[in-house]
Design an enzyme around this catalytic site. Structure first.
Site, PDB file in Angstrom:
ATOM      1  N   GLU A  55      -6.268 -10.053   8.982  1.00 53.84           N
ATOM      2  CA  GLU A  55      -6.855  -8.714   9.185  1.00 53.84           C
ATOM      3  C   GLU A  55      -8.071  -8.917  10.079  1.00 53.84           C
ATOM      4  O   GLU A  55      -8.927  -9.758   9.797  1.00 53.84           O
ATOM      5  CB  GLU A  55      -7.256  -8.096   7.844  1.00 53.84           C
ATOM      6  CG  GLU A  55      -7.989  -6.753   7.970  1.00 53.84           C
ATOM      7  CD  GLU A  55      -7.198  -5.717   8.750  1.00 53.84           C
ATOM      8  OE1 GLU A  55      -6.141  -5.298   8.272  1.00 53.84           O
ATOM      9  OE2 GLU A  55      -7.632  -5.330   9.865  1.00 53.84           O
ATOM     10  N   GLU A  79      -1.320  -1.584  12.310  1.00 55.56           N
ATOM     11  CA  GLU A  79      -2.153  -0.825  13.257  1.00 55.56           C
ATOM     12  C   GLU A  79      -1.948  -1.419  14.652  1.00 55.56           C
ATOM     13  O   GLU A  79      -2.909  -1.784  15.339  1.00 55.56           O
ATOM     14  CB  GLU A  79      -3.646  -0.835  12.888  1.00 55.56           C
ATOM     15  CG  GLU A  79      -3.953  -0.331  11.500  1.00 55.56           C
ATOM     16  CD  GLU A  79      -3.663  -1.377  10.432  1.00 55.56           C
ATOM     17  OE1 GLU A  79      -3.874  -2.565  10.682  1.00 55.56           O
ATOM     18  OE2 GLU A  79      -3.187  -0.993   9.353  1.00 55.56           O
ATOM     19  N   GLU A 124       3.888  -2.298  12.246  1.00 55.07           N
ATOM     20  CA  GLU A 124       3.738  -1.037  11.530  1.00 55.07           C
ATOM     21  C   GLU A 124       3.862   0.068  12.588  1.00 55.07           C
ATOM     22  O   GLU A 124       4.907   0.227  13.194  1.00 55.07           O
ATOM     23  CB  GLU A 124       2.400  -1.032  10.795  1.00 55.07           C
ATOM     24  CG  GLU A 124       2.268   0.041   9.749  1.00 55.07           C
ATOM     25  CD  GLU A 124       0.885   0.041   9.116  1.00 55.07           C
ATOM     26  OE1 GLU A 124       0.801   0.242   7.909  1.00 55.07           O
ATOM     27  OE2 GLU A 124      -0.125  -0.135   9.823  1.00 55.07           O
ATOM     28  N   GLU A 149       2.290   2.234   2.076  1.00 59.54           N
ATOM     29  CA  GLU A 149       0.940   2.239   1.489  1.00 59.54           C
ATOM     30  C   GLU A 149       0.433   3.661   1.240  1.00 59.54           C
ATOM     31  O   GLU A 149      -0.336   3.891   0.307  1.00 59.54           O
ATOM     32  CB  GLU A 149      -0.029   1.475   2.394  1.00 59.54           C
ATOM     33  CG  GLU A 149      -0.160   2.089   3.777  1.00 59.54           C
ATOM     34  CD  GLU A 149      -0.900   1.187   4.766  1.00 59.54           C
ATOM     35  OE1 GLU A 149      -0.984  -0.025   4.528  1.00 59.54           O
ATOM     36  OE2 GLU A 149      -1.389   1.712   5.784  1.00 59.54           O
TER      37      GLU A 149
END
Ligand code: NOJ
Length: 670
Positions: A379, A454, A472, A478
């Site tokens: 991340e 993202e 994604e 989520e």
């Protein structure tokens, strides 16, 4: 005098030749492309299908930051024409073999003024779609293109409905799909899908987005859309040294929903072949992970008492994965940097330092002994200024430990990517198109597969870089943990005809508990969670729920254990935009077929012809259907009916889908 007359005649002939539009027909003659400059020397193209208009005259060209726009005073000339009919093999995918059958026309446009700049447009026409890209060849008066705007237009001829999410808004691609009249779209991301009054199915997207800004579509007037390039932090959206080629602009054109889904192969066909050589080290697989519990907020990414990524917890997942045949275990929150406001900063992330309670070396070794691989997680909070300098070391660590897949993440609002030099960029701007390819190629050197969240949108680059396996790029599962609203059933149907046309989606299905944060209900039936493995394709598929929730649903869980993540054939066997979608897919590694059907908020009865099965062969159909009275709005959502029967290709399978429901079937070859 005679000389003068013959000169005049020659001019007239030249004018006549020039006035006639260049045309290109698709291999079977279904589509015809027309290219012509208008009275101002402005290049236009238009498209017909069996003689009927699909796209009206639409412009081509560029606005430049430091030169007159490339749009008028052009003389066209035909450079080349070719036809291609070839079939290539995908290392993994929805189908093993992809046919590329198209006609190509290359047109050069040369300015009549003093600068004499040249712009080439390469058109490829398939029976179910058009691709075209600009090429700016080396030339003295255009050495660098500083592109403020692309003038490419798509003027849709016929009225109809459009399915789209807004482009250029803060939540990137993560919006619920809007369905409006085509002439009510504002600014859309691609894929922008449409169904016209006569039933034509259209989708506009792009292919091979390399070192260029992503294309949004802004409706200018009526049904005329214009390319709008994602902005750069400052200056023009795109800066490229000449020569270069742009991404392909793509228009899929089909008679029905199944045709639209099939037409999406065009996006792969327009990409370059595999540049990585043998990528058989990437094995399509399913995975579980220390993930859903953070989204439920019963565990945290941050260290402390709630920390999810502990050695003990991860061992539990590894044991579960080994027991049930999952190859991967994703662990989020394993590294330093999650304490504090990670959403906002991203500057604290280390991609080499694990938290003290996570023994990454011991866990990877433990997993490897059991045939399970950890899946890495980077991340970045979209702080690529912090990430890029650590990228090589982060990937080296994974390679040393046998971690051969990484999920990356770019959590930040659109326009909030922090790039070197204090620049704030867009997730789909030119800088990020470069960044993603940097990550993908660095990962490939170390035999690591990449799955960005993202992300920048998918434009088929998995063909060229087969380690770019999923991403994604839309609202995923989520949202069913904490979203307000959650994903309504229509969302997953809409995905099939929009986002999914672009490529694999790491949607992370399989939440069999059907509950999100605080026990809040998920708008889905149980059988639908299984069907999603077939309807939403990805070569890596997560079983997103907690192990303890799967323990309570072992009968339904069996389907998740069985379903493959790699297919030799795929087809939409029943479906309508806005209504439902049913796919049949054949396992790449056996004779088994699988079927997944989902509907929107409405219940629906379908009858599926099983003619995709091999004639003369018998199959055991293992059916996971919505139970009696199941409804996504009620407690009955968990009702499931699991049955078996023997079928063959001449049979028809009746399917009853509950409101918000689904059905999954495994056809086990006998
Ligand atoms: C958003 C991603 O979509 C999600 O899967 C992930 O858990 C969080 N970011 C944290 O990285």
């Amino acid at each position: 005098m005679i000389k003068l007359l013959s000169g005049l005649l020659a001019l007239l002939v030249a004018a006549a030749v020039q006035a006639a539009p260049l045309t290109l027909t698709s291999p079977s003659g279904t589509l015809t492309l027309h290219v012509e400059v208008n009275g101002d020397g402005r290049p236009d193209y238009w498209l017909t299908r069996n003689g009927k208009p699909v796209l009206d005259r639409s412009r081509l060209g560029f606005i430049l930051a430091d030169g007159a726009k490339l749009e008028r005073n052009f003389v066209p000339s035909e450079l080349s024409r070719t036809r291609v009919d070839t079939t290539w093999e995908q290392p993994w995918g929805e189908r093993r073999y992809v046919r590329d059958r198209h006609s190509e026309l290359q047109v050069a446009f040369e300015e009549t003024g003093a600068l004499k700049r040249r712009m080439l447009v390469i058109f490829r026409l398939f029976d179910d779609g058009l691709g075209f890209r600009y090429a700016l060849p080396a030339q003295p008066n255009l050495q660098q293109a500083r592109i403020v705007e692309e003038l490419t237009e798509f003027a849709v001829s016929e009225a109809g409905d459009a399915w789209w999410v807004p482009g250029g808004e803060w939540n990137r691609y993560e919006y619920l799909t809007q369905r409006t009249a085509i002439d009510q779209v504002s600014q859309a991301h691609t894929v922008l899908s449409m169904r016209t009054a006569s039933g034509l199915h259209l989708a506009i997207h792009e292919a091979a987005l390399v070192d260029y800004a992503g294309m949004w579509l802004r409706r200018v007037e009526g049904q005329r859309f214009k390319a709008r390039l994602a902005p750069a932090a400052d200056g023009p959206s795109v800066v490229r040294d000449v020569p270069f080629v742009t991404p392909w602009r793509v228009v899929l054109v089909a008679r029905d929903a199944a045709g639209l889904v099939a037409a999406s192969d065009i996006i792969l066909n327009l990409n370059e072949p595999n540049r990585l050589g043998d990528t058989s080290w990437f094995k399509p697989h399913k995975y579980v992970g220390v993930w859903w519990e953070m989204h439920l907020d019963t565990a945290s990414w941050a260290s402390g008492a709630k920390h999810g990524a502990t050695t003990t917890n991860t061992r539990r997942y590894i044991d579960f994965a080994a027991k049930h045949g999952f190859r991967g275990v994703l662990v989020e929150g394993w590294n330093v940097g999650w304490d504090g406001d990670w959403f906002a900063n991203g500057a604290d992330f280390s991609f080499t330092r694990a938290t003290p309670d996570f023994d990454i070396a011991a866990l990877s070794a433990y997993g490897l002994k059991k045939g399970v691989r950890l899946i890495g997680h980077h991340e970045t909070s979209a702080n690529i200024a912090n990430y890029e300098p650590q990228l090589a070391a982060g990937l080296d660590l994974y390679q040393r430990l046998g971690i051969d897949a990484v999920k990356t993440g770019y959590v930040a609002d659109a326009g909030g990517v922090q790039a070197p030099g204090g620049r704030f960029e867009w997730h789909d701007g030119q800088r990020m198109s470069r960044h993603h390819l940097l990550v993908v190629t660095e990962a490939a050197k170390r035999k690591i597969a990449v799955n960005p969240h993202e992300p920048i949108k998918d434009t088929g680059l998995r063909r060229t870089y087969p380690n770019w396996v999923s991403r994604e790029g839309a609202r995923g599962m989520e949202y069913n943990a904490w979203g307000d609203p959650k994903n309504p059933p229509s969302h997953e149907v809409d995905l099939v005809y929009t986002r999914m046309l672009s490529g694999p989606f790491d949607y992370t299905p399989g939440v069999l508990s059907l509950t999100g944060r605080g026990g809040s209900p998920i708008p889905s039936t149980l059988a639908r969670q299984l069907a999603l493995y077939v309807t939403l394709y990805s070569p890596i598929q997560m079983a997103a729920d907690l192990p303890e929730n799967y323990q309570k649903q072992m009968a339904a869980f069996q389907f998740i254990k069985d379903v493959p993540a790699d297919w030799s054939e795929s087809r939409l066997v029943s479906g309508e935009m806005g209504s439902h979608a049913a796919f049949a897919r054949k396992d790449r590694n056996s004779e088994d077929w699988y079927l997944g059907a989902i509907t929107n908020e409405e219940g629906r009865a379908l009858e599926i012809g099983l003619d995709f099965l091999t004639p003369g062969k018998r199959y055991e159909a293992q059916i996971y259907a919505d139970g009696e009275g199941a409804d996504y709005r009620q407690d009955s959502r968990s009702r499931i009916r699991i049955a078996k029967r023997v079928v063959q290709s001449t049979d028809r399978l009746p399917i009853v889908l509950a409101p918000g429901g689904g059905q999954a079937v495994r056809f086990r070859a006998l």
